[in-house]
Design a protein around this motif. Structure first.
Motif, PDB file in Angstrom:
ATOM      1  N   TYR A  58      14.949 -16.790   4.727  1.00  0.00           N
ATOM      2  CA  TYR A  58      16.206 -17.402   4.458  1.00  0.00           C
ATOM      3  C   TYR A  58      14.870 -19.145   3.402  1.00  0.00           C
ATOM      4  CZ  TYR A  58      18.605 -17.290   8.416  1.00  0.00           C
ATOM      5  OH  TYR A  58      19.579 -16.201   9.208  1.00  0.00           O
ATOM      6  N   ASN A 105      23.236 -18.342  11.803  1.00  0.00           N
ATOM      7  CA  ASN A 105      23.617 -18.304  10.553  1.00  0.00           C
ATOM      8  C   ASN A 105      24.280 -16.923  11.202  1.00  0.00           C
ATOM      9  OD1 ASN A 105      23.737 -16.814   8.209  1.00  0.00           O
ATOM     10  ND2 ASN A 105      22.291 -15.775   8.415  1.00  0.00           N
ATOM     11  N   ARG A 147      24.689 -17.960   5.447  1.00  0.00           N
ATOM     12  CA  ARG A 147      24.422 -19.044   4.925  1.00  0.00           C
ATOM     13  C   ARG A 147      22.518 -18.957   4.253  1.00  0.00           C
ATOM     14  NH1 ARG A 147      25.560 -24.688   7.848  1.00  0.00           N
ATOM     15  NH2 ARG A 147      27.376 -24.812   8.195  1.00  0.00           N
ATOM     16  N   GLY A 199      21.576 -20.675   1.553  1.00  0.00           N
ATOM     17  CA  GLY A 199      22.299 -22.484   1.996  1.00  0.00           C
ATOM     18  C   GLY A 199      23.534 -22.535   2.403  1.00  0.00           C
ATOM     19  N   TYR A 200      24.425 -23.054   2.563  1.00  0.00           N
ATOM     20  CA  TYR A 200      25.742 -23.481   2.559  1.00  0.00           C
ATOM     21  C   TYR A 200      26.963 -22.275   1.734  1.00  0.00           C
ATOM     22  CZ  TYR A 200      30.240 -25.239   3.693  1.00  0.00           C
ATOM     23  OH  TYR A 200      31.540 -25.378   4.269  1.00  0.00           O
ATOM     24  N   GLN A 242      15.003 -26.780   1.172  1.00  0.00           N
ATOM     25  CA  GLN A 242      15.836 -26.431   2.548  1.00  0.00           C
ATOM     26  C   GLN A 242      14.953 -26.522   3.365  1.00  0.00           C
ATOM     27  OE1 GLN A 242      20.176 -25.762   2.264  1.00  0.00           O
ATOM     28  NE2 GLN A 242      19.434 -24.810   0.210  1.00  0.00           N
ATOM     29  N   LYS A 296      14.283 -28.078   6.369  1.00  0.00           N
ATOM     30  CA  LYS A 296      14.933 -27.753   7.312  1.00  0.00           C
ATOM     31  C   LYS A 296      15.175 -26.677   7.528  1.00  0.00           C
ATOM     32  CE  LYS A 296      14.509 -32.853   7.899  1.00  0.00           C
ATOM     33  NZ  LYS A 296      15.892 -33.712   7.866  1.00  0.00           N
ATOM     34  N   ARG A 297      16.297 -25.749   7.127  1.00  0.00           N
ATOM     35  CA  ARG A 297      17.927 -25.062   6.951  1.00  0.00           C
ATOM     36  C   ARG A 297      16.702 -24.029   7.751  1.00  0.00           C
ATOM     37  NH1 ARG A 297      19.438 -21.108   4.500  1.00  0.00           N
ATOM     38  NH2 ARG A 297      17.881 -21.275   2.396  1.00  0.00           N
ATOM     39  N   THR A 298      15.678 -23.806   6.136  1.00  0.00           N
ATOM     40  CA  THR A 298      14.966 -22.542   6.683  1.00  0.00           C
ATOM     41  C   THR A 298      13.881 -22.610   8.123  1.00  0.00           C
ATOM     42  OG1 THR A 298      14.279 -22.334   4.110  1.00  0.00           O
ATOM     43  CG2 THR A 298      12.471 -21.735   5.853  1.00  0.00           C
ATOM     44  N   LYS A 310      14.922 -24.442  10.585  1.00  0.00           N
ATOM     45  CA  LYS A 310      15.552 -23.727  12.152  1.00  0.00           C
ATOM     46  C   LYS A 310      16.242 -22.709  12.031  1.00  0.00           C
ATOM     47  CE  LYS A 310      20.207 -25.416  13.363  1.00  0.00           C
ATOM     48  NZ  LYS A 310      20.591 -26.923  12.972  1.00  0.00           N
ATOM     49  N   PHE A 311      16.756 -21.769  10.867  1.00  0.00           N
ATOM     50  CA  PHE A 311      17.610 -20.581  11.003  1.00  0.00           C
ATOM     51  C   PHE A 311      16.723 -19.329  11.537  1.00  0.00           C
ATOM     52  CE2 PHE A 311      21.756 -21.503   8.540  1.00  0.00           C
ATOM     53  CZ  PHE A 311      22.171 -22.612   9.483  1.00  0.00           C
TER      54      PHE A 311
END
Length: 332
Positions: A27, A220, A242, A245-246, A314, A316-318, A320-321
């Protein structure tokens, strides 16, 4: 002692760097920024593997923006229904305020006309999942802002709709996808933490409850991205990917019912993804509605545009996922 500390620090640094590289590979920390969504459509004879998308059958947010006085940001989440040889296409339309539900129609499934806004509430509306049940037309949109899962019924199809039932009270879920069949009535959606939730009832008008035995996916590829569809006696559901990204893409998951335990398993990874050769879909895709007809399958979808090369950081997304994927792996 000092050498041991330096050695330990170097090893820790290398291990941390390797972990970050692995995390970034799965991610990426930096991805193309989300742009503006547009809608496409096509007829195809076969669904698997994914057909080449028709770059001509697209109506962009720019086209719709030119038709109405209000500035719009995007059109997305297309669902259609074919009736009396006419196609009715419902989409989310985001203007200055909350998103509303807009309608397009076509006699041949190729040349669409914009008919206007058909559903406008004080809260955000999207995901206008339209269907026919017992000779009546219904719509199950995402109405998360209302705090409920609301069912609408056509007062005068296709232009006038009214709330006919609250399927789930005090339950806020994203993109509730409904399956009504002889063997199972099911709603699948996700909460704000992207945890899948399964609800069942004996009929559309019945009492919907969380299913007592299901295996939920988290993170995801958990959020629905279109309605259930059937191929070779198997039920499938588009879900959002994702990775970049979204709205990176759509994967197809198969619905499994093993002795009463329900779950969705991966069937076709990244069925639809970024389309570099199609300007309006060059960043990603996140929705698919497909139904069979006399010519094979008709499908509508949306895609996102990024033309200026803008990037988004991103982290946080990286993180988190990746951690959620580790949790899912050890949980299984």
């Amino acid at each position: 002692m000092r050498k041991s500390i330096i050695k330990f620090t170097f090893i820790a640094f290398c291990c941390g760097l390797i972990i970050l590289l692995i995390f970034n590979y799965r991610y990426p920390f930096i991805t193309p920024a989300v742009g503006n969504w547009s809608v496409g459509y096509m007829q195809t004879q076969k669904l698997f593997p994914a057909p080449k998308l028709d770059e001509n059958n697209i109506f962009s947010y720019k086209e719709i923006d030119a038709l109405i006085p209000e500035d719009i940001d995007y059109i997305a989440d297309p669902f259609f229904i074919q009736d009396s040889s006419k196609f009715y296409l419902f989409t989310e339309l985001k203007g200055r305020g909350n998103a509303n539900i807009a309608l397009f129609s076509s006699k041949d499934g190729n040349n669409y006309q914009y008919l206007g806004i058909v559903l406008d509430e004080d809260f955000h509306l999207s995901y206008p999942q339209v269907f026919k049940y017992k000779h009546e037309y219904y719509m199950l949109p995402e109405a998360k802002g209302s705090g409920n899962v609301l069912l609408y019924k056509a007062k005068r199809f296709p232009m006038e709709w009214e709330i006919s039932d609250t399927l789930l009270k005090d339950t806020s879920i994203k993109d509730p996808s409904i399956l009504l069949s002889d063997e199972l009535n099911l709603i699948v959606g996700v909460n704000d933490n992207l945890e899948q939730l399964f609800f069942t009832a004996d009929s559309l008008e019945g009492k919907w409850k969380e299913h007592p035995n299901y295996k939920s996916r988290w993170g995801n590829e958990s959020r629905p991205g279109g309605r259930f569809f059937k191929v070779d006696e198997e039920w499938y559901l588009p879900v959002q990917n994702r990775a970049l990204g979204y709205g990176t893409g759509i994967s197809i998951h198969k619905l499994n019912n093993n002795s009463g335990q329900l779950n969705l398993s991966l069937a076709h990874k990244m069925y639809l993804g970024p389309q570099p050769e199609i300007l309006w879909f060059n960043r990603g895709m996140h929705h698919l509605d497909v139904q069979s007809n006399e010519k094979g399958y008709y499908m509508v979808y949306d895609g996102d545009r990024n033309t200026d090369g803008e990037k988004a950081f991103q982290y946080k997304r990286t993180l988190k996922f990746n951690f959620i994927d580790l949790y899912n792996y050890f949980r299984n």
